[in-house]
Design a protein around this motif. Structure first.
Motif: not given
Length: 322
Positions: A6-17
């Motif tokens: 969950l932490v990784t998915l949140a970081a990936m979404v934030w990174s892409v944004s």
């Protein structure tokens, strides 16, 4: 593992944004899922420019973390990592030689050269460490020697090379996922899947190796066979990661220790948790490098080095006290 995912998915979404053209996180998720948004440009920004870069960061972090976990298990040394025992240095030497000495060679050959350098150094380490069998201590000592030699040769090439070629080599040595696209994701994923699964399959054998060679043999372990396959998996993962993203340092050292704090020392659980930890580390490092001095981007390898060097000293002091 669920928390890390969950932490990784949140970081990936934030990174892409994040970037020069911001995209709201909810629209990032919609675009990835193929749901229409109010801005049609998001499809190009998200799916073409940023998502493959973030996926490469995640996969490279996972590969380096698994390689570090295997290396520490093989050598029975908590301070060991592919970068410390010479594997990454061999990959870097081969890549820099290609960039500086043979600049006319297509850049597409760079990953193959880096992996070949890592594999060659690992084979030499294993052969020179052999004396009636391989010893963890000899593997470390020979590996550190090769790391120093390869590092010195790399510095020599950088010192006397053409300034334009040297600039390109230095950017690659720093470790970066800038400009990575879907071809890199497609090329790297089979390496991660194949050798990641092999590492999981062999992870139980690492528990026996921690008991010492004599006791592991008495338990029925085919010591050299298992150590050889584990070393091959570590080299393949580290070499392919360096070939894809350059010299991202300290991830293979930090991630296994962080994972041990979460899950304990059993390698059946340690390998997948370390992989998720390493993936999250590189994704976050890339995000910090992009935002810290925006619009100037720092390579994620610089961020991991800034965090990893003090962490290595902390581990060194803690190990000395114990």
């Amino acid at each position: 593992m669920l928390g890390l995912m969950l932490v990784t998915l949140a970081a990936m979404v934030w990174s892409v944004s994040q970037g020069e053209y911001p995209v709201p996180p909810q629209d990032v998720i919609r675009t990835i899922l193929g749901v229409p948004t109010d801005n049609p440009d998001y499809v190009f920004v998200v799916n073409t420019l940023r998502l493959p870069r973030t996926l490469v960061a995640w996969e490279v972090g996972m590969a380096l973390a698994i390689a570090g976990t295997l290396t520490q298990g093989i050598t029975r040394n908590p301070l060991a990592a592919p970068g410390i025992i010479g594997v990454n240095a061999g990959a870097a030497l081969a890549a820099v030689s290609l960039i500086v000495v043979f600049p006319a060679v297509p850049i597409a050959v760079l990953p193959l050269a880096a992996f070949s350098g890592a594999l060659t150094v690992a084979a030499l380490i294993y052969l020179l460490a052999w004396k009636d069998g391989s010893s963890p201590i000899r593997l470390i000592l020979v590996g550190v020697g090769f790391s120093l030699i390869a590092g010195a040769l790399t510095n020599l090439l950088v010192t006397f090379g053409n300034i334009n070629d040297v600039s390109q080599a230095l950017v690659w040595l720093a470790g970066s996922v800038y400009g990575r696209s879907w071809p890199q994701v497609v090329a790297f994923t089979p390496w991660l899947v194949a050798f990641g699964l092999l590492s999981l399959f062999l992870s139980r054998e690492l528990n026996a190796l921690q008991l010492g060679d004599d006791l592991a043999r008495s338990l029925g372990s085919r010591l050299e066979w298992q150590r050889g396959w584990l070393l091959l998996s570590s080299v393949a993962l580290a070499g392919s990661a360096v070939a894809t993203a350059g010299g991202i340092s300290f991830v293979g050292l930090m991630a296994p220790h962080m994972a041990r704090q979460i899950i304990g020392p059993s390698h059946e659980s340690l390998v997948p948790v370390a992989a998720l930890t390493g993936g999250a580390l590189v994704v976050v490092a890339d995000l910090i490098g992009r935002l810290l001095f925006s619009p100037i981007e720092l390579p994620c390898g610089i961020i991991t080095a800034i965090v990893g060097a003090p962490y290595f000293l902390y581990l060194l002091i803690r190990t000395r006290r114990t």
